[in-house]
Motif scaffolding. Structure first.
Motif, PDB file in Angstrom:
ATOM      1  N   LEU A  30      22.772 -38.304 -13.102  1.00  0.00           N
ATOM      2  CA  LEU A  30      21.007 -37.985 -13.077  1.00  0.00           C
ATOM      3  C   LEU A  30      20.665 -38.198 -12.100  1.00  0.00           C
ATOM      4  CD1 LEU A  30      18.360 -38.052 -14.484  1.00  0.00           C
ATOM      5  CD2 LEU A  30      18.653 -40.767 -14.653  1.00  0.00           C
ATOM      6  N   PHE A  32      17.687 -39.049  -9.836  1.00  0.00           N
ATOM      7  CA  PHE A  32      16.647 -39.435 -10.426  1.00  0.00           C
ATOM      8  C   PHE A  32      15.042 -40.022  -9.120  1.00  0.00           C
ATOM      9  CE2 PHE A  32      13.266 -42.528 -11.442  1.00  0.00           C
ATOM     10  CZ  PHE A  32      12.225 -41.734 -12.338  1.00  0.00           C
ATOM     11  N   GLN A  38      13.403 -34.039  -6.016  1.00  0.00           N
ATOM     12  CA  GLN A  38      12.751 -32.690  -6.578  1.00  0.00           C
ATOM     13  C   GLN A  38      12.684 -31.957  -6.311  1.00  0.00           C
ATOM     14  OE1 GLN A  38       8.493 -33.364  -8.116  1.00  0.00           O
ATOM     15  NE2 GLN A  38       8.401 -30.718  -8.129  1.00  0.00           N
ATOM     16  N   THR A  64      18.253 -33.312 -12.686  1.00  0.00           N
ATOM     17  CA  THR A  64      17.461 -33.904 -11.374  1.00  0.00           C
ATOM     18  C   THR A  64      16.575 -33.829 -12.191  1.00  0.00           C
ATOM     19  OG1 THR A  64      18.777 -32.493  -9.492  1.00  0.00           O
ATOM     20  CG2 THR A  64      16.621 -32.496  -9.363  1.00  0.00           C
ATOM     21  N   ARG A  65      15.856 -34.893 -12.034  1.00  0.00           N
ATOM     22  CA  ARG A  65      14.806 -35.385 -12.975  1.00  0.00           C
ATOM     23  C   ARG A  65      13.708 -36.196 -11.267  1.00  0.00           C
ATOM     24  NH1 ARG A  65      15.985 -32.247 -15.452  1.00  0.00           N
ATOM     25  NH2 ARG A  65      16.557 -32.225 -18.000  1.00  0.00           N
ATOM     26  N   LEU A  67      10.041 -36.800  -9.317  1.00  0.00           N
ATOM     27  CA  LEU A  67       8.765 -36.578  -9.743  1.00  0.00           C
ATOM     28  C   LEU A  67       8.153 -36.933  -8.598  1.00  0.00           C
ATOM     29  CD1 LEU A  67       9.794 -39.531 -12.508  1.00  0.00           C
ATOM     30  CD2 LEU A  67       9.235 -37.317 -13.101  1.00  0.00           C
ATOM     31  N   LEU A  82      13.206 -41.475 -20.236  1.00  0.00           N
ATOM     32  CA  LEU A  82      14.804 -40.374 -19.741  1.00  0.00           C
ATOM     33  C   LEU A  82      15.674 -40.257 -20.637  1.00  0.00           C
ATOM     34  CD1 LEU A  82      15.124 -37.332 -18.422  1.00  0.00           C
ATOM     35  CD2 LEU A  82      15.382 -39.088 -16.200  1.00  0.00           C
TER      36      LEU A  82
END
Length: 87
Positions: A30, A32, A38, A64-65, A67, A82
């Motif tokens: 992940l 993050f 982003q 990919t998260r 924000l 998440l």
């Protein structure tokens, strides 16, 4: 022979799909963070997230998260949702 359609590569890709439980679901990484994270998955921007996904292809799934515009408090709330385990 038989009724199997598609090239060996297509058949292998379908067999490895995480959408098919038990047939090759990969560990996940992940990424993050903020807007930098982003946009890291954009191949056109030669982002580092896209480079990681390319480097680890067929070994792990890179999720990919990023924000954009989130502050730390909002991001932590999003992270909790998440990574929460399904009940």
């Amino acid at each position: 022979p038989g009724s199997r359609k598609g090239s060996p590569t297509q058949l292998w890709c379908r067999a490895q799909s995480p959408a098919m439980p038990g047939l090759g679901s990969y560990a996940k990484v992940l990424l993050f963070g903020d807007s930098i994270t982003q946009y890291s998955s954009s191949p056109s921007l030669e982002g580092w997230g896209a480079s990681l996904a390319d480097w680890w292809q067929r070994r792990v799934d890179v999720v990919t998260r990023g924000l954009s515009g989130y502050n730390t408090r909002w991001a932590l709330l999003a992270l909790e949702r998440l990574v929460r385990s399904p009940q």
